[in-house]
Write a protein that holds these residues in place. Structure first.
Motif, mmCIF file in Angstrom:
data_model
loop_
_atom_site.group_PDB
_atom_site.id
_atom_site.type_symbol
_atom_site.label_atom_id
_atom_site.label_comp_id
_atom_site.label_asym_id
_atom_site.label_seq_id
_atom_site.Cartn_x
_atom_site.Cartn_y
_atom_site.Cartn_z
ATOM 1 N N GLU A 1 0.746 -1.533 -0.356
ATOM 2 C CA GLU A 1 0.615 -0.459 0.104
ATOM 3 C C GLU A 1 1.021 1.351 0.388
ATOM 4 O O GLU A 1 0.769 1.742 -0.854
ATOM 5 N N ALA A 2 2.028 1.112 0.997
ATOM 6 C CA ALA A 2 2.890 2.363 0.858
ATOM 7 C C ALA A 2 3.958 2.530 0.062
ATOM 8 O O ALA A 2 3.663 3.683 -0.762
ATOM 9 N N SER A 3 3.775 1.656 -1.522
ATOM 10 C CA SER A 3 5.287 1.564 -2.228
ATOM 11 C C SER A 3 4.816 1.221 -3.976
ATOM 12 O O SER A 3 5.717 1.592 -4.970
ATOM 13 N N GLN A 4 3.505 1.082 -3.826
ATOM 14 C CA GLN A 4 2.808 1.084 -5.384
ATOM 15 C C GLN A 4 1.598 1.239 -5.223
ATOM 16 O O GLN A 4 0.427 1.572 -4.896
ATOM 17 N N PRO A 5 0.998 1.999 -6.255
ATOM 18 C CA PRO A 5 -0.347 2.433 -6.636
ATOM 19 C C PRO A 5 -1.420 2.143 -7.351
ATOM 20 O O PRO A 5 -1.878 1.772 -8.114
ATOM 21 N N LEU A 6 -1.823 0.821 -5.888
ATOM 22 C CA LEU A 6 -2.704 0.040 -5.846
ATOM 23 C C LEU A 6 -4.044 0.800 -6.294
ATOM 24 O O LEU A 6 -4.650 0.158 -6.631
ATOM 25 N N ARG A 7 -4.259 1.910 -5.931
ATOM 26 C CA ARG A 7 -5.421 2.248 -6.207
ATOM 27 C C ARG A 7 -5.998 2.629 -7.838
ATOM 28 O O ARG A 7 -6.856 3.028 -7.857
ATOM 29 N N LYS B 1 -5.154 2.539 -12.055
ATOM 30 C CA LYS B 1 -5.920 1.716 -13.199
ATOM 31 C C LYS B 1 -4.540 1.313 -13.224
ATOM 32 O O LYS B 1 -3.470 2.003 -14.856
ATOM 33 N N THR B 2 -4.091 -0.064 -13.068
ATOM 34 C CA THR B 2 -2.268 0.172 -13.852
ATOM 35 C C THR B 2 -2.185 -1.893 -13.486
ATOM 36 O O THR B 2 -3.256 -2.271 -13.471
ATOM 37 N N GLY B 3 -1.310 -2.136 -14.080
ATOM 38 C CA GLY B 3 -0.813 -3.655 -14.278
ATOM 39 C C GLY B 3 -0.354 -4.322 -13.150
ATOM 40 O O GLY B 3 0.041 -5.738 -14.277
ATOM 41 N N GLY B 4 0.174 -3.954 -12.637
ATOM 42 C CA GLY B 4 1.357 -4.576 -11.937
ATOM 43 C C GLY B 4 2.782 -4.671 -11.763
ATOM 44 O O GLY B 4 2.918 -2.720 -12.948
ATOM 45 N N SER B 5 3.446 -5.035 -11.403
ATOM 46 C CA SER B 5 4.902 -5.041 -12.327
ATOM 47 C C SER B 5 4.876 -4.812 -13.664
ATOM 48 O O SER B 5 4.970 -5.760 -14.062
ATOM 49 N N THR B 6 5.827 -4.234 -14.176
ATOM 50 C CA THR B 6 5.521 -4.088 -15.512
ATOM 51 C C THR B 6 6.555 -4.581 -16.694
ATOM 52 O O THR B 6 6.897 -5.681 -17.108
ATOM 53 N N PHE B 7 8.045 -4.618 -15.531
ATOM 54 C CA PHE B 7 9.457 -5.472 -16.066
ATOM 55 C C PHE B 7 9.636 -6.250 -15.624
ATOM 56 O O PHE B 7 9.945 -6.341 -13.684
ATOM 57 N N LYS B 8 10.354 -7.404 -15.658
ATOM 58 C CA LYS B 8 11.530 -8.078 -15.266
ATOM 59 C C LYS B 8 12.416 -7.366 -13.833
ATOM 60 O O LYS B 8 13.024 -6.186 -15.100
ATOM 61 N N ASN B 9 12.694 -8.100 -13.468
ATOM 62 C CA ASN B 9 14.103 -7.535 -12.438
ATOM 63 C C ASN B 9 14.777 -8.388 -13.462
ATOM 64 O O ASN B 9 15.399 -9.956 -13.187
ATOM 65 N N PRO B 10 16.429 -7.848 -13.882
ATOM 66 C CA PRO B 10 17.042 -8.116 -14.719
ATOM 67 C C PRO B 10 18.709 -8.798 -13.665
ATOM 68 O O PRO B 10 18.125 -8.351 -12.241
ATOM 69 N N GLU B 11 18.936 -9.236 -14.522
ATOM 70 C CA GLU B 11 20.041 -10.415 -13.423
ATOM 71 C C GLU B 11 21.201 -8.959 -12.399
ATOM 72 O O GLU B 11 21.111 -8.058 -13.124
ATOM 73 N N GLY B 12 21.219 -9.180 -11.091
ATOM 74 C CA GLY B 12 21.638 -7.948 -10.805
ATOM 75 C C GLY B 12 21.325 -6.484 -10.463
ATOM 76 O O GLY B 12 21.992 -5.299 -10.211
ATOM 77 N N HIS B 13 19.504 -6.339 -11.018
ATOM 78 C CA HIS B 13 19.758 -5.037 -10.722
ATOM 79 C C HIS B 13 17.651 -5.635 -10.584
ATOM 80 O O HIS B 13 16.950 -6.067 -10.401
ATOM 81 N N LYS B 14 17.522 -4.157 -10.492
ATOM 82 C CA LYS B 14 15.931 -3.808 -9.946
ATOM 83 C C LYS B 14 16.244 -2.584 -11.066
ATOM 84 O O LYS B 14 15.918 -1.750 -11.085
ATOM 85 N N ALA B 15 14.199 -3.326 -11.696
ATOM 86 C CA ALA B 15 14.011 -2.598 -12.723
ATOM 87 C C ALA B 15 13.499 -1.075 -12.282
ATOM 88 O O ALA B 15 13.716 -0.671 -13.371
ATOM 89 N N TRP B 16 12.669 -1.431 -11.357
ATOM 90 C CA TRP B 16 11.964 0.425 -10.973
ATOM 91 C C TRP B 16 13.407 1.243 -10.793
ATOM 92 O O TRP B 16 13.674 2.472 -11.514
ATOM 93 N N GLN B 17 15.076 0.808 -10.130
ATOM 94 C CA GLN B 17 15.660 1.798 -10.699
ATOM 95 C C GLN B 17 16.245 1.432 -11.525
ATOM 96 O O GLN B 17 16.457 3.457 -12.161
ATOM 97 N N LEU B 18 16.549 1.002 -12.725
ATOM 98 C CA LEU B 18 17.004 1.385 -14.103
ATOM 99 C C LEU B 18 15.949 2.357 -15.076
ATOM 100 O O LEU B 18 16.053 3.460 -15.285
ATOM 101 N N VAL B 19 14.660 2.477 -14.837
ATOM 102 C CA VAL B 19 13.835 3.210 -15.095
ATOM 103 C C VAL B 19 14.052 4.557 -14.606
ATOM 104 O O VAL B 19 13.622 5.473 -15.582
ATOM 105 N N ASP B 20 13.990 4.192 -13.240
ATOM 106 C CA ASP B 20 13.811 5.801 -12.522
ATOM 107 C C ASP B 20 15.034 6.639 -12.957
ATOM 108 O O ASP B 20 15.393 7.998 -13.233
ATOM 109 N N GLU B 21 16.501 5.568 -13.311
ATOM 110 C CA GLU B 21 17.816 6.393 -13.655
ATOM 111 C C GLU B 21 17.649 6.975 -14.839
ATOM 112 O O GLU B 21 18.599 7.989 -15.427
ATOM 113 N N ALA B 22 17.059 6.168 -15.902
ATOM 114 C CA ALA B 22 17.039 6.939 -17.570
ATOM 115 C C ALA B 22 15.895 7.489 -17.283
ATOM 116 O O ALA B 22 15.607 8.249 -18.301
#
Length: 301
Positions: free
Chosen positions: A211-217, A219-240
């Motif tokens: 509830e604190a970290s995800q936009p659950l309320r 219209k979303t699809g949940g987690s969009t991208f798989k976490n690549p080996e050694g990375h967090k997908a959200w962090q890569l998206v943010d850094e880009a």
């Protein structure tokens, strides 16, 4: 869609040209050529046996982690209803539970808690059905279905009912070797003896963290991208630089940027195009090729 084929008789509910957008989290996309809600397992088996061989079959759960393209889904979309959502303790092993594939993950976690079984708490954070979780080896909070699955009952395209053991599933990260048109109807899950209060507390922690970290309320699809080996997908998206990025009414969530949002009027084409633009920018920025975790099905408009 033009419907020009006669399908087998069924004891369940079969409808043509049926909107799917109301059934998926993104609330977008085109209709199902046919939508079938079988009455029970034998109804599903008999229907598939008699279905023309060239008619495709695809199972739909709760509609999370899914984009239905705007041209709709050809063939038969199978949606398991309440008769597939039952749960019971295993008859021979008190450390196992048997769950219908239509049961939500949260219901399975709660049933395990009520039976003082630990180890399934992560299902509290899985927004789909047990069947969908089995199919994609869903996971969260450090655990995956491969950690708790004993076996699954699966109806194949020819209508046969087969038992797939854990080894038969050929699991890897967010992947199983099940045929695309196979339909999971039941799963046996293993837990470990635990304390009900401790299990409940862990489930609450997971719920509060989501509830604190995800936009659950939204219209979303949940987690969009798989976490690549050694990375967090959200962090890569943010850094880009993609946090808040928007195409039409589709937006990268500012709360958790591995989530895409439909702000109200987004088409599935907008949402998918946004995901591809995020992938392009991440590749350009970090050299990492993000892979979709969200399933994308159907025809372009």
């Amino acid at each position: 869609m033009t419907v020009a084929v006669t399908l087998p008789e069924t004891r369940g509910k079969l409808t043509a040209d049926t909107p799917l957008a109301p059934l998926v989290w993104f609330k977008s996309g085109g209709p199902a050529e046919w939508l079938f809600a079988p009455k029970d397992v034998s109804d599903l088996q008999n229907f598939l046996r008699s279905l023309p061989a060239d008619m495709t079959v695809w199972p739909l759960g709760l509609g999370s982690n899914l984009i239905i393209r705007d041209g709709g889904k050809p063939g038969v979309t199978v949606r398991l209803g309440k008769t597939f959502a039952g749960m019971a303790p295993h008859s021979d092993d008190p450390n196992m539970i048997v769950c219908g594939a239509g049961a939500p993950g949260i219901s399975a976690a709660s049933f395990a808690r009520d039976n003082a079984l630990a180890g399934t708490e992560f299902l509290r954070g899985i927004p789909g059905t047990v069947g969908g979780a089995v199919r994609m080896n869903a996971g969260a909070y450090g655990r995956e279905m491969c950690d708790i699955l004993v076996s699954a009952e699966v109806v194949l395209r020819d209508g046969s009912l087969q038992t797939f053991s854990l080894d038969d599933m050929d699991y890897s990260y967010r992947y199983s070797g099940l045929p695309e048109d196979a339909i999971v109807v039941e799963a046996t899950l293993r837990g470990t003896p635990g304390n009900k209060d401790a299990i409940a507390a862990e489930m609450k922690r997971i719920a509060d963290e989501r509830e604190a970290s995800q936009p659950l309320r939204s219209k979303t699809g949940g987690s969009t991208f798989k976490n690549p080996e050694g990375h967090k997908a959200w962090q890569l998206v943010d850094e880009a630089g993609c946090r808040g990025l928007q195409i039409g009414q589709a937006q990268v969530s500012e709360k958790h940027c591995n989530f895409l949002l439909n702000l109200g009027g987004a088409t599935s084409s907008d949402i998918e195009a946004l995901g591809e633009e995020v992938r392009r920018r991440v590749k350009e920025h970090s050299g990492v090729d993000l892979q979709w975790e969200i399933q994308r099905v159907g025809n372009e408009a």
